[in-house]
Design a protein around this motif. Structure first.
Motif, mmCIF file in Angstrom:
data_model
loop_
_atom_site.group_PDB
_atom_site.id
_atom_site.type_symbol
_atom_site.label_atom_id
_atom_site.label_comp_id
_atom_site.label_asym_id
_atom_site.label_seq_id
_atom_site.Cartn_x
_atom_site.Cartn_y
_atom_site.Cartn_z
ATOM 1 N N PRO A 238 -0.611 -6.977 6.073
ATOM 2 C CA PRO A 238 -1.434 -7.263 4.887
ATOM 3 C C PRO A 238 -1.864 -8.719 4.883
ATOM 4 O O PRO A 238 -1.185 -9.586 5.446
ATOM 5 N N TYR B 36 -5.015 -9.412 -2.090
ATOM 6 C CA TYR B 36 -4.477 -8.828 -0.861
ATOM 7 C C TYR B 36 -5.090 -7.482 -0.492
ATOM 8 O O TYR B 36 -5.424 -6.668 -1.350
ATOM 9 N N PRO C 203 -4.211 -4.137 2.163
ATOM 10 C CA PRO C 203 -3.161 -3.550 2.989
ATOM 11 C C PRO C 203 -3.506 -3.690 4.470
ATOM 12 O O PRO C 203 -4.672 -3.911 4.834
ATOM 13 N N SER D 223 2.416 0.239 4.319
ATOM 14 C CA SER D 223 2.000 -1.137 4.061
ATOM 15 C C SER D 223 2.016 -1.442 2.566
ATOM 16 O O SER D 223 1.747 -0.567 1.730
ATOM 17 N N ASP D 224 2.298 -2.688 2.236
ATOM 18 C CA ASP D 224 2.102 -3.139 0.869
ATOM 19 C C ASP D 224 0.618 -3.065 0.515
ATOM 20 O O ASP D 224 -0.251 -3.142 1.393
ATOM 21 N N TYR D 225 0.339 -2.895 -0.762
ATOM 22 C CA TYR D 225 -1.009 -2.943 -1.349
ATOM 23 C C TYR D 225 -1.862 -1.708 -1.052
ATOM 24 O O TYR D 225 -3.061 -1.713 -1.344
#
Length: 289
Positions: free
Chosen positions: A192, A213, A215, A239-241
């Motif tokens: 990210p 942000y 991902p 993944s984050d986001y």
């Protein structure tokens, strides 16, 4: 034209000024733009000072654009307009790969690379292999299909953002699928990263309390003779986001596993250490009408 403008007559007069426009589509677009902009100003009771701020913001957005940075596309992205336009025009048949936004960093030509080449020229990320096939919607392979690939480095920056630390073309490649429509390349697992926040778009995000942000993802444009090109991403599963992409571009069908693979023979074939991360997926194109 009247000299006694009111909130409604000025809109009608602006629309009427387009009556000599030769191209009917240009006339339709400008008419819609005028009516919606005027309706926005009336609905929100836009003040003179706010209008001046908006003009200054757009002026600064233009000044921020360079040969390697497109702040207007970034603005379109964070307002959701890019994804809306893509969705309006992205009605694909069942089974075809879904499209998503181009993003602001397809700003330079990707270098042609051999299948299996490494697009990560600087290291710093977890090595992986990306492979798959380019297929027609009926499942037949598309030999000679061309894939334009680009991504950020292991630290979340594109080559055009960090020319002092990344050589031109880092994270980019133009690949030609083999006789069975297969493709593969080496790279690093994307991470990210924040979109650029040092310009007007960053100021907008801060003013609205939004994070910048995206991902982890890799961009693709796939093209083959007799088929409609597709502009898309793959997103890294987990993944984050993924649920709060700053540009609203995530589609569940584009989320892919980057699986840890323990296969010495396959590692030797790909030219990577074992075990390694491997993303496998197909890009499916629609035939042109």
């Amino acid at each position: 034209m009247t000299t006694d403008a009111t909130e409604t007559t000025v809109t009608d007069e602006a629309v009427q000024s387009l009556r000599g426009t030769a191209d009917p589509r240009v006339r339709e677009l400008l008419t819609g733009l005028i009516r919606h902009l005027h309706a926005f100003a009336r609905e929100t009771r836009l003040t003179q000072g706010e209008w001046e701020q908006a003009v200054a913001f757009l002026t600064e957005t233009g000044r921020t654009c360079t040969d390697t940075r497109q702040e207007f596309i970034l603005l379109s992205d964070v307002l959701g307009l890019s994804m809306l336009v893509e969705t309006v025009n992205g009605d694909r048949e069942a089974g075809a790969t879904e499209s998503t936004v181009l993003g602001p960093f397809h700003m330079t030509e990707s270098p042609a690379r051999a299948l299996g080449a490494n697009i990560d020229l600087v290291g710093g990320g977890e090595p992986c292999v990306v492979s798959g096939r380019v297929l027609s919607r009926d499942g037949s392979p598309l030999p000679g299909a061309v894939l334009d690939v680009w991504q950020a480095d292991g630290n979340g920056f594109y080559d055009v953002q960090r020319p002092d630390t990344q050589p031109p073309g880092n994270g980019r490649g133009l690949f030609t699928a083999d006789s069975e429509g297969r493709f593969r390349f080496r790279t690093c697992v994307p991470s990210p990263y924040p979109i650029p926040t040092d310009g007007p778009v960053g100021a907008l995000l801060r003013a609205t309390g939004r994070h910048p942000y995206r991902p982890a993802h890799i961009h693709f444009i796939a093209d083959a003779a007799g088929h409609t090109p597709v502009t898309t991403h793959i997103f890294v599963a987990g993944s984050d986001y993924l649920d709060s992409d700053a540009v609203f571009a995530v589609k569940q069908n584009l989320v892919q596993n980057f699986t840890e693979t323990d296969d010495p023979a396959l590692a030797r074939e790909f030219g990577v250490p074992n075990p390694f991360r491997h993303a496998r997926f197909d890009l499916v194109l629609e035939r042109t009408a």
